[in-house]
Write a protein that holds these residues in place. Structure first.
Motif, PDB file in Angstrom:
ATOM      1  N   GLN A  41       0.831  -1.194   0.000  1.00 56.27           N
ATOM      2  CA  GLN A  41       0.000   0.000   0.000  1.00 56.27           C
ATOM      3  C   GLN A  41       0.868   1.248   0.000  1.00 56.27           C
ATOM      4  O   GLN A  41       1.973   1.252   0.536  1.00 56.27           O
ATOM      5  N   LYS A  42       0.325   2.302  -0.578  1.00 57.99           N
ATOM      6  CA  LYS A  42       1.033   3.575  -0.615  1.00 57.99           C
ATOM      7  C   LYS A  42       0.554   4.458   0.522  1.00 57.99           C
ATOM      8  O   LYS A  42      -0.611   4.460   0.882  1.00 57.99           O
ATOM      9  N   LEU A  43       1.500   5.225   1.062  1.00 58.87           N
ATOM     10  CA  LEU A  43       1.201   6.164   2.126  1.00 58.87           C
ATOM     11  C   LEU A  43       0.252   7.239   1.619  1.00 58.87           C
ATOM     12  O   LEU A  43       0.487   7.844   0.571  1.00 58.87           O
ATOM     13  N   ASN A  44      -0.823   7.484   2.348  1.00 54.37           N
ATOM     14  CA  ASN A  44      -1.741   8.560   2.025  1.00 54.37           C
ATOM     15  C   ASN A  44      -1.144   9.844   2.590  1.00 54.37           C
ATOM     16  O   ASN A  44      -1.211  10.102   3.801  1.00 54.37           O
ATOM     17  N   LYS A  45      -0.531  10.638   1.734  1.00 57.73           N
ATOM     18  CA  LYS A  45       0.190  11.838   2.176  1.00 57.73           C
ATOM     19  C   LYS A  45      -0.742  12.879   2.772  1.00 57.73           C
ATOM     20  O   LYS A  45      -0.378  13.563   3.735  1.00 57.73           O
ATOM     21  N   LYS A  46      -1.941  13.004   2.213  1.00 58.78           N
ATOM     22  CA  LYS A  46      -2.893  13.996   2.730  1.00 58.78           C
ATOM     23  C   LYS A  46      -3.284  13.652   4.165  1.00 58.78           C
ATOM     24  O   LYS A  46      -3.251  14.516   5.043  1.00 58.78           O
ATOM     25  N   ASN A  47      -3.659  12.394   4.413  1.00 62.51           N
ATOM     26  CA  ASN A  47      -4.027  11.980   5.761  1.00 62.51           C
ATOM     27  C   ASN A  47      -2.862  12.118   6.734  1.00 62.51           C
ATOM     28  O   ASN A  47      -3.048  12.519   7.882  1.00 62.51           O
ATOM     29  N   THR A  48      -1.673  11.785   6.274  1.00 62.78           N
ATOM     30  CA  THR A  48      -0.495  11.902   7.128  1.00 62.78           C
ATOM     31  C   THR A  48      -0.234  13.362   7.481  1.00 62.78           C
ATOM     32  O   THR A  48       0.084  13.678   8.636  1.00 62.78           O
ATOM     33  N   ALA A  49      -0.386  14.261   6.531  1.00 64.08           N
ATOM     34  CA  ALA A  49      -0.195  15.693   6.793  1.00 64.08           C
ATOM     35  C   ALA A  49      -1.241  16.209   7.779  1.00 64.08           C
ATOM     36  O   ALA A  49      -0.921  17.002   8.680  1.00 64.08           O
ATOM     37  N   ILE A  50      -2.480  15.749   7.639  1.00 65.87           N
ATOM     38  CA  ILE A  50      -3.537  16.168   8.564  1.00 65.87           C
ATOM     39  C   ILE A  50      -3.234  15.660   9.967  1.00 65.87           C
ATOM     40  O   ILE A  50      -3.339  16.409  10.949  1.00 65.87           O
ATOM     41  N   LYS A  51      -2.866  14.380  10.079  1.00 68.70           N
ATOM     42  CA  LYS A  51      -2.526  13.814  11.394  1.00 68.70           C
ATOM     43  C   LYS A  51      -1.376  14.588  12.027  1.00 68.70           C
ATOM     44  O   LYS A  51      -1.413  14.910  13.217  1.00 68.70           O
ATOM     45  N   PHE A  52      -0.366  14.864  11.224  1.00 72.18           N
ATOM     46  CA  PHE A  52       0.805  15.584  11.719  1.00 72.18           C
ATOM     47  C   PHE A  52       0.404  16.965  12.238  1.00 72.18           C
ATOM     48  O   PHE A  52       0.776  17.364  13.342  1.00 72.18           O
ATOM     49  N   ALA A  53      -0.371  17.696  11.449  1.00 71.25           N
ATOM     50  CA  ALA A  53      -0.782  19.048  11.839  1.00 71.25           C
ATOM     51  C   ALA A  53      -1.627  19.019  13.117  1.00 71.25           C
ATOM     52  O   ALA A  53      -1.400  19.827  14.029  1.00 71.25           O
ATOM     53  N   LEU A  54      -2.587  18.113  13.194  1.00 72.58           N
ATOM     54  CA  LEU A  54      -3.416  18.019  14.394  1.00 72.58           C
ATOM     55  C   LEU A  54      -2.601  17.613  15.614  1.00 72.58           C
ATOM     56  O   LEU A  54      -2.796  18.145  16.712  1.00 72.58           O
ATOM     57  N   ASP A  55      -1.694  16.668  15.433  1.00 73.48           N
ATOM     58  CA  ASP A  55      -0.879  16.193  16.546  1.00 73.48           C
ATOM     59  C   ASP A  55       0.023  17.295  17.083  1.00 73.48           C
ATOM     60  O   ASP A  55       0.186  17.440  18.289  1.00 73.48           O
ATOM     61  N   GLN A  56       0.601  18.076  16.187  1.00 69.79           N
ATOM     62  CA  GLN A  56       1.555  19.111  16.591  1.00 69.79           C
ATOM     63  C   GLN A  56       0.888  20.397  17.078  1.00 69.79           C
ATOM     64  O   GLN A  56       1.564  21.241  17.666  1.00 69.79           O
ATOM     65  N   THR A  57      -0.391  20.562  16.835  1.00 70.39           N
ATOM     66  CA  THR A  57      -1.088  21.769  17.292  1.00 70.39           C
ATOM     67  C   THR A  57      -2.043  21.411  18.433  1.00 70.39           C
ATOM     68  O   THR A  57      -1.726  21.649  19.591  1.00 70.39           O
ATOM     69  N   VAL A  58      -3.162  20.799  18.105  1.00 69.36           N
ATOM     70  CA  VAL A  58      -4.174  20.473  19.105  1.00 69.36           C
ATOM     71  C   VAL A  58      -3.624  19.503  20.151  1.00 69.36           C
ATOM     72  O   VAL A  58      -3.699  19.759  21.354  1.00 69.36           O
TER      73      VAL A  58
END
Length: 138
Positions: A41-58
């Motif tokens: 499977q290929k990494l879903n870059k959009k989902n990973t970016a969203i997870k990263f942003a939420l994790d690092q902010t909220v």
């Protein structure tokens, strides 16, 4: 990594899967010996970016506010003292965390399987805990 952090990471992965599997649409390939193999499977870059942003902010903000508040309560501070401690230390701790946790998050979200992320986070968290203990000792 604490139980709330584990639940947070689990929520992020369920909501924004890094490697989404669509039912009935798993791709198969045939190797040179004629055996069927599941295509990686290929990494879903959009989902990973969203997870990263939420994790690092909220996630980081809530986690650090809870930590500072709990430490203040355990040290016998009043509500006003807790608010003062949070106001005083939140941004310096957040900025220090941004030198470490983004790398851990990217590594976890792209390389480490969900069920093993708690181990990586906990190992790094030991060192981070020492830093926080020294930082909040004053």
């Amino acid at each position: 990594m604490t139980p709330p952090n584990f639940l947070w990471q689990e929520y992020l992965e369920k909501t924004f899967p890094g490697y989404p599997v669509q039912k009935g649409k798993q791709k198969m390939k045939v190797d040179e010996d004629g055996h069927g193999i599941v295509e990686e499977q290929k990494l879903n870059k959009k989902n990973t970016a969203i997870k990263f942003a939420l994790d690092q902010t909220v996630g980081a903000t809530v986690n650090n506010i809870f930590f500072l508040g709990l430490i203040s309560v355990l040290r016998g501070k009043s509500l006003a003292g807790c608010v003062e401690k949070i106001t005083e230390d939140l941004w310096p701790i957040m900025l220090a965390g941004y030198k470490l946790w983004p790398l851990v998050s990217i590594f976890n979200f792209t390389v480490v399987p969900m069920e093993k992320r708690i181990v990586v986070g906990s190992i790094v968290g030991v060192g981070w805990g020492v830093y926080l203990a020294l930082k909040t000792a004053a």
